[in-house]
Design a protein around this motif. Structure first.
Motif, PDB file in Angstrom:
ATOM      1  N   ARG A   4       2.155  -2.263  -6.019  1.00  0.00           N
ATOM      2  CA  ARG A   4       2.929  -2.392  -4.788  1.00  0.00           C
ATOM      3  C   ARG A   4       3.092  -1.043  -4.088  1.00  0.00           C
ATOM      4  O   ARG A   4       2.944  -0.935  -2.861  1.00  0.00           O
ATOM      5  N   GLU A   5       3.366   0.010  -4.865  1.00  0.00           N
ATOM      6  CA  GLU A   5       3.561   1.337  -4.275  1.00  0.00           C
ATOM      7  C   GLU A   5       2.265   1.892  -3.710  1.00  0.00           C
ATOM      8  O   GLU A   5       2.245   2.481  -2.624  1.00  0.00           O
ATOM      9  N   ALA A   6       1.162   1.715  -4.425  1.00  0.00           N
ATOM     10  CA  ALA A   6      -0.126   2.200  -3.925  1.00  0.00           C
ATOM     11  C   ALA A   6      -0.505   1.488  -2.626  1.00  0.00           C
ATOM     12  O   ALA A   6      -0.974   2.126  -1.671  1.00  0.00           O
ATOM     13  N   LEU A   7      -0.307   0.176  -2.571  1.00  0.00           N
ATOM     14  CA  LEU A   7      -0.607  -0.581  -1.360  1.00  0.00           C
ATOM     15  C   LEU A   7       0.300  -0.153  -0.212  1.00  0.00           C
ATOM     16  O   LEU A   7      -0.150  -0.018   0.932  1.00  0.00           O
ATOM     17  N   ARG A   8       1.575   0.045  -0.514  1.00  0.00           N
ATOM     18  CA  ARG A   8       2.518   0.461   0.530  1.00  0.00           C
ATOM     19  C   ARG A   8       2.092   1.780   1.148  1.00  0.00           C
ATOM     20  O   ARG A   8       2.123   1.960   2.372  1.00  0.00           O
ATOM     21  N   ARG A   9       1.669   2.737   0.300  1.00  0.00           N
ATOM     22  CA  ARG A   9       1.261   4.045   0.804  1.00  0.00           C
ATOM     23  C   ARG A   9      -0.003   3.960   1.658  1.00  0.00           C
ATOM     24  O   ARG A   9      -0.247   4.840   2.482  1.00  0.00           O
ATOM     25  N   ALA A  10      -0.801   2.927   1.432  1.00  0.00           N
ATOM     26  CA  ALA A  10      -2.015   2.748   2.225  1.00  0.00           C
ATOM     27  C   ALA A  10      -1.767   1.892   3.466  1.00  0.00           C
ATOM     28  O   ALA A  10      -2.704   1.636   4.226  1.00  0.00           O
ATOM     29  N   GLY A  11      -0.532   1.436   3.645  1.00  0.00           N
ATOM     30  CA  GLY A  11      -0.215   0.616   4.802  1.00  0.00           C
ATOM     31  C   GLY A  11      -0.646  -0.830   4.658  1.00  0.00           C
ATOM     32  O   GLY A  11      -0.820  -1.538   5.658  1.00  0.00           O
TER      33      GLY A  11
END
Length: 221
Positions: free
Chosen positions: A184-191
């Motif tokens: 979830r955090e990795a996806l969030r950082r990628a928008g």
């Protein structure tokens, strides 16, 4: 030249005894030398460790010998050949890409996307290593092998939203919640968006979620 002491003359007359005395003396001398050399090595090691350095040499009994370099990794060709050998000896069977709940969710998603945003599509079991990039090598390998159940992409196949199917006992397994947090955090950082669908959600609830994702839900946009 002064005369030899009587003790030495007596030893000369007894060659076996003289040889024994000389051998004992030599052994004592060698032992003392090794003890002193051991003390010196210990002192050098202690001084080096205090400086925080790494010893570039592996000290032997006689002289310093360079530490052997680490072995080179196997060549890609050799590795691929070994993998081929193992695969040729194994038995494989095909298995479905989705379980029953994920198949139903994909069907509902496809229909809702066709109605709400033509051109958007859902893809299954997508590796994060295929849709995320980062210059941080450690961070990339932390997510490279992780997958999302479904991924909504636009007409140009750009990732928009990850959709995770959560069963009733999903978060009861070891480290599952932690793995989901990493994704979830990795996806969030990628928008890239991240939504969860529970196994008990109805098709109507899924369609409402899709409308929100495309910005057509009441009160949105």
């Amino acid at each position: 030249m002064p005369p030899m002491p009587s003790e030495i003359l007596a030893l000369i007359d007894k060659p076996l005894l003289l040889a024994l005395v000389l051998a004992v003396g030599a052994a004592i001398g060698v032992g003392a030398e090794r003890i002193v050399e051991g003390w010196k090595r210990a002192e050098r090691r202690e001084r080096w460790q205090k400086r925080g350095g790494k010893r570039p040499w592996s000290v032997g009994k006689a002289k310093a010998v360079p530490v052997a370099p680490p072995p080179k990794p196997a060549s890609p060709v050799a590795t691929a050949a070994e993998q081929l050998r193992v695969v040729m000896e194994a038995a494989f069977t095909a298995r479905p890409l989705f379980n029953q709940g994920e198949r139903r969710l994909l069907t509902v998603l496809d229909k809702a996307l066709a109605e709400e945003s033509p051109g958007w599509r859902a893809m299954g079991q997508v590796s994060l290593g295929e849709i995320l990039a980062t210059p941080n090598e450690a961070a990339f390998f932390a997510v490279n092998s992780k997958r999302v159940d479904l991924l909504i992409v636009d007409a140009d196949c750009r990732p928009l939203h990850a959709v995770e199917m959560q069963g009733t006992g999903h978060h009861l397994s070891n480290n599952t919640a932690a793995r989901d947090a990493v994704k979830r955090e990795a996806l969030r950082r990628a928008g890239i968006g991240y939504v969860e669908v529970v196994s008990g959600d109805t098709p109507a609830e899924v369609r409402t979620m899709v409308r929100k994702l495309v910005g057509r839900a009441p009160g949105v946009g």
